[in-house]
Structure formats: structure tokens, C-alpha cells
Design an enzyme around this catalytic site. Structure first.
Site, short mmCIF file in Angstrom:
data_model
loop_
_atom_site.label_atom_id
_atom_site.label_comp_id
_atom_site.label_asym_id
_atom_site.label_seq_id
_atom_site.Cartn_x
_atom_site.Cartn_y
_atom_site.Cartn_z
N HIS A 1 2.02 13.78 15.73
CA HIS A 1 3.09 13.24 17.07
C HIS A 1 4.60 13.36 16.04
O HIS A 1 5.83 13.81 16.32
CB HIS A 1 3.22 12.99 18.04
N GLU A 2 4.66 12.51 14.97
CA GLU A 2 6.09 11.56 14.41
C GLU A 2 6.34 12.22 13.78
O GLU A 2 7.32 12.85 13.58
CB GLU A 2 5.66 10.33 13.96
N HIS B 1 9.75 16.16 22.87
CA HIS B 1 8.48 15.54 23.54
C HIS B 1 8.23 16.61 24.42
O HIS B 1 9.92 17.76 25.32
CB HIS B 1 8.98 14.91 24.20
N HIS C 1 8.30 15.36 15.45
CA HIS C 1 9.26 15.10 15.58
C HIS C 1 10.15 15.64 13.80
O HIS C 1 11.45 16.09 14.23
CB HIS C 1 9.73 13.80 15.92
ZN LIG Z 1 7.71 10.85 19.84
#
Ligand SMILES: [Zn+2]
Ligand SMILES: [Zn+2]
Length: 170
Positions: A118-119, A128, A122
Site C-alpha cells: 500500500h505505502e 486511495h 503511494h
Molecule cells: Zn494510504
């Protein structure tokens, strides 16, 4: 393309090895020497570190992307805690294992993979994913959210991440 995992403070070696093996979007994943947690980032009232204070040690490491991994509990301005934090579109991100623990070791390690993917998403330009609760880019407010979602990007997020990865490869 190299991903560097940067342990900040003492970190469970089993989790680090699991992350090293499972973060397959990168050609090579290496574990850098452990660095101390930054004393300036510690908030004694909260008993937590400010997530962004961990970026500096990560920025000193080479690698296409650098993921800081810590067992310290993290917060950011306006957020009581964060599972992870990143520089959007930047080179570094951090994850905290503090709130991912579980008696089930496999579940604990899988949570770490999801937060890492997830990170890193980014840092690959992904926002998101509000629409798909199963996409790893769906925001985790609670551990239940983390457990429900998968560890993969949905097709739309994967296509966007691949554009960035392609650019980084050339
Ligand atoms: Zn996030
Ligand atoms: Zn998605």
C-alpha cells in the site's frame, strides 16, 4: 530496480525476510543495516514517533524505493496513529508493525506485506482506491479493513503503478 528495506530500531527478522521475499514488483529487494529511531521524532506524551521523522534515515539509503520498517507506533499530525506513511510520489515510505501483531504469525506477516504494498503504491503515484474494498490501495482505518483487502492492486491501480515502474526501469 531495487527496493531497500530499512529497519528502524529492532525489527523482527522473520517479518523482514518475509517482506524481502514477497515484495516482487521490484527486481531486487535488499535489507539495509538497522538504524536507530530518531530521538527528535519521539513524542513522549503520546509514546509514539512522528512517521515523517523516519524519512531522513531512509533517504540516506540507495535504492529506487526505500521502505522503512519499524516496530515503533507511529502518528502524524491530525492522525492518532498510522499503519504506514509515505511521501506521495517520493522515493521513501515507512510502515509500523506495532498495531499489526497477531497470535497468528502468518496473518501478522501478511498484514505487513499489505501495508508495505500500500505505502509503496503511494510512492508509485497511486491514491486511495475508494471504490474497491478488496484493492490493497483501499484505505485501512482498522485492522479489519487490512484483513479484508487483498495484497494486490486492482486492475486500474496496477495499470497506473506499471506506468511508473516502466518509467523507473528506463
Ligand atoms: Zn494510504
Ligand atoms: Zn485499486
Amino acid at each position: 530496480m531495487r527496493l531497500t528495506l530499512k529497519p528502524l530500531g529492532a525489527v523482527d527478522a522473520g517479518v523482514l525476510e518475509h517482506l524481502r521475499r514477497e515484495l516482487r514488483a521490484f527486481d531486487e529487494v535488499v535489507v539495509a543495516p538497522t538504524a536507530d529511531l530518531p530521538s527528535t521524532g519521539f513524542n513522549p506524551k503520546r509514546g509514539q514517533y512522528r512517521a515523517s521523522s523516519l524519512f531522513e534515515a531512509c533517504l540516506q539509503e540507495p535504492g529506487t524505493r526505500v521502505l522503512g520498517v519499524t516496530e515503533a507506533d507511529l502518528y502524524e499530525t491530525g492522525l492518532n496513529f498510522v499503519f504506514g506513511y509515505s511521501q506521495p510520489g517520493g522515493r521513501v515510505a515507512v510502515i509500523s508493525l506495532a498495531r499489526l501483531r497477531d497470535a497468528d504469525l502468518a496473518r501478522y506477516r501478511e498484514r505487513a506485506v499489505k501495508e508495505a504494498v500500500h505505502e509503496l503504491g503511494h510512492t508509485l503515484g497511486l491514491a486511495h482506491d475508494e471504490d474497491r474494498a478488496e484493492c490493497v490501495m483501499h484505505f485501512s482505518r482498522t485492522l479489519a479493513d487490512t484483513d479484508r483487502k487483498g495484497r494486490e492492486y486492482c486492475a486500474a491501480c496496477a495499470a497506473r503503478a506499471e506506468l511508473t515502474l516502466k518509467r523507473l526501469r528506463t
